[in-house]
Each structure stands twice: as C-alpha cells, then as structure tokens.
Design a protein around this motif. Structure first.
Motif, short mmCIF file in Angstrom:
data_model
loop_
_atom_site.label_atom_id
_atom_site.label_comp_id
_atom_site.label_asym_id
_atom_site.label_seq_id
_atom_site.Cartn_x
_atom_site.Cartn_y
_atom_site.Cartn_z
N THR A 107 0.91 -1.28 -0.06
CA THR A 107 0.00 0.19 0.05
C THR A 107 0.85 1.22 -0.13
O THR A 107 0.78 2.09 -0.78
N ILE A 108 1.99 1.28 0.84
CA ILE A 108 2.82 2.36 0.68
C ILE A 108 3.35 2.61 -0.53
O ILE A 108 3.61 3.93 -0.95
N ASN A 109 3.86 1.55 -1.29
CA ASN A 109 4.59 1.56 -2.39
C ASN A 109 3.54 2.18 -3.25
O ASN A 109 3.94 2.75 -4.35
N PHE A 110 2.14 1.71 -3.35
CA PHE A 110 1.22 2.09 -4.42
C PHE A 110 1.01 3.69 -4.27
O PHE A 110 0.54 4.42 -5.07
N ALA A 111 0.92 3.93 -2.78
CA ALA A 111 0.53 5.44 -2.29
C ALA A 111 1.58 6.73 -2.94
O ALA A 111 1.22 7.82 -2.80
N SER A 112 2.90 6.13 -3.05
CA SER A 112 3.91 7.27 -3.45
C SER A 112 3.68 7.98 -4.79
O SER A 112 2.71 7.39 -5.44
N PRO A 113 4.06 8.99 -4.67
CA PRO A 113 3.80 9.55 -6.04
C PRO A 113 4.22 9.15 -7.34
O PRO A 113 5.18 8.51 -7.28
N GLY A 114 3.69 9.53 -8.42
CA GLY A 114 4.14 8.75 -9.59
C GLY A 114 2.94 8.44 -10.43
O GLY A 114 1.97 8.52 -10.29
N SER A 115 3.39 7.98 -11.69
CA SER A 115 2.41 7.46 -12.56
C SER A 115 1.83 6.11 -12.20
O SER A 115 2.39 5.72 -11.15
N LEU A 116 0.58 5.88 -12.86
CA LEU A 116 0.10 4.51 -12.20
C LEU A 116 0.98 3.37 -12.34
O LEU A 116 0.79 2.54 -11.63
N GLY A 117 1.41 3.37 -13.61
CA GLY A 117 2.45 2.29 -13.86
C GLY A 117 3.54 1.94 -12.89
O GLY A 117 3.82 1.01 -12.57
N LEU A 118 4.09 3.03 -12.63
CA LEU A 118 5.21 3.25 -11.70
C LEU A 118 4.86 2.69 -10.41
O LEU A 118 5.62 1.78 -9.64
N ARG A 119 3.62 3.18 -10.00
CA ARG A 119 3.16 2.78 -8.72
C ARG A 119 2.79 1.20 -8.52
O ARG A 119 3.12 0.47 -7.52
N LEU A 120 2.38 0.66 -9.47
CA LEU A 120 2.17 -0.64 -9.76
C LEU A 120 3.30 -1.62 -9.79
O LEU A 120 3.47 -2.38 -8.96
N VAL A 121 4.49 -0.96 -10.26
CA VAL A 121 5.57 -1.64 -10.51
C VAL A 121 6.17 -1.89 -9.06
O VAL A 121 6.66 -3.01 -8.57
N PHE A 122 6.45 -0.73 -8.11
CA PHE A 122 6.74 -0.79 -6.95
C PHE A 122 5.86 -1.63 -6.06
O PHE A 122 6.48 -2.10 -5.01
N ALA A 123 4.53 -1.52 -5.94
CA ALA A 123 3.80 -2.57 -5.21
C ALA A 123 4.17 -3.71 -5.60
O ALA A 123 3.90 -4.82 -4.82
#
Length: 259
Positions: A107-123
């Motif tokens: 959740t923290i990885n997905f909540a970080s700023p950035g594009s949707l694709g980038l947040r999905l990658v980190f999640a």
C-alpha cells in the motif's frame, strides 16, 4: 576407445550413478544463490522507495527505520511459514502477520507519487518478495524423479544386453570338421560336474546395480537384492556377484579391467 555396446553402457551407467547427486546439489546451491540475490534486490528496492516516500511526508529519520522493520518482519514470518517442523498454530500466526505487513508495504509503495504504472511496479516488488521466499522454501531434491531416471537407465541397459544376447545366440555357419574318433576302452566314469554358467550379458547391469545400491545404502548388495533388481534367480545373482567381485579369472580381469 571401447566400441562394445555393453561396455559403453556400463561406463555411462557408472558415471551417471557417480555424478548425478553431486551435480544436482550444485544446481540447487546455484538456484538458492540466485533466489537470495533477487530477494535482497527486491527488499532493497522496496525499502529505499518507501523510505524516500516517507521522508517526503516529513517522517524524519523514522522514514528509514519503519520500512526496514516491516521488511525484516516479512522475511521472518515467511521463514516460519516455510520451515518444516514448526507447530501449525505458529505457522498460522506467522502467515497472518506476514499478510498484514505485506499488504501495508504494498500500500505504501502504491501510494507514493508517480504514474499509475510506476506505482504498480513498486507495489508488485512486494509480491516478488513473497514469491521468491515461497519458492526458496520448496527447493529440494526430487528423489522420486532420481529413482525414475535410474530405473529408466537400468531398463535401457537391460534391453541393450538382451539384444546383444539374442545376436550371440544366433547360430553361425561353422565349417564341418572330419574328426575320426579313436578307439577307447569303455569305462563307466560319471561325467564331471560343469561349473555353473555366468550370463555374461547381465554383467554390465549387475555392476551398475551393485554400484547404485552401495552408493545409496553404504552396504554391498546381496544376491537376493540383486536378483530382485535384475529379475533373475538368487542362484544366478550369486554367480553374477562372484563374477563382478573376483579380481581375475584365467588371467583376464572381469570387473572393469582392460579387455
């Protein structure tokens, strides 16, 4: 270089029995090293990403401590889950704690700023940590597959020896020799007992079975065990064992010596 099919099969079977287990253990060790590298890389990526995000949210130096605690908790709980011998209630508790820590980390990885694709990658990095640890806990030798391969090799050697025996048993055209028997006095002498024949075509399989049994159990194979492996009588198995363990016979080596 040997050209006899039975000799080549015997040498291959011996090398297979000698090298199969060390080769497999080396492969397992190599796979575990790569898994450990992927796990550490995924944890480092998730940790740095979360720490950077929490720092931007004015968490101070706690931004570097909190993600480290959650990553360590996930690895610890996964170790409990995949370790055999631990009580089931402890494993269930560890799985619950791990699920909560992983969900919060993703959740923290997905909540970080950035594009949707980038947040999905980190999640999904957290999912990679889960997968790598679960696979690492299941890496072990497949003894059933080892036994099946050894049995298949023994069957192939047996078929090859049977074909060679059929070729040997085919009568060859021999020239007729005119021998006039000399007159001899009639003496009622009982015939001398002939030595029990040793089926030479079974010697490669007998050697392979003996080597495989001794490497697996640490004790020499018995005539009864060899008879069960080769589907022959115990008497024939005893003659085969005597043939492969006798250093020489009439000056000719019979146990892997030069021919």
């Amino acid at each position: 270089m040997p050209t006899d099919p039975s000799t080549v099969t015997e040498q291959f079977a011996a090398e297979y029995a000698r090298n199969a287990v060390p080769t497999m253990l080396k492969a397992i060790a190599s796979i575990k090293r790569y898994n450990r590298f992927v796990l550490l890389g995924a944890l480092a990526t998730s940790y740095l990403h979360q720490a950077h995000y929490l720092w931007t949210q004015n968490a101070g130096y706690f931004a570097y401590l909190v993600p480290l605690i959650f990553d360590a908790a996930m690895v610890s709980m996964l170790t409990v889950v995949r370790t055999s011998g631990i009580a089931k209630d402890a494993k269930r508790g560890a799985l619950i704690v791990f699920s909560g820590a992983a969900l919060l980390s993703a959740t923290i990885n997905f909540a970080s700023p950035g594009s949707l694709g980038l947040r999905l990658v980190f999640a999904l990095v957290v999912v990679l940590v889960i997968g790598v640890e679960l696979v690492a806990g299941r890496i072990r030798p497949d003894f059933a597959a080892i036994e099946a391969e050894a049995a298949a090799l023994l069957t192939a050697a047996r078929d090859l020896a049977a074909k060679k025996q059929e070729t040997t048993d085919t009568p060859a055209n021999e020239p007729a020799v005119d021998i006039t028997p000399a007159a001899a006095p009639a003496v009622d002498t009982p015939p001398a007992p002939e030595p029990a024949p040793v089926p030479m075509h079974l010697l490669p399989m007998a050697r392979f079975a003996a080597v495989q049994h001794e490497q697996s159990t640490g004790t020499p194979i018995t005539p009864v065990e060899l008879a069960d492996r080769l589907s022959v009588t115990a008497d024939t198995a005893g003659h085969l064992l005597a043939a492969i363990t006798t250093p020489t016979r009439n000056g000719t080596p019979v146990n892997g010596g030069a021919r």
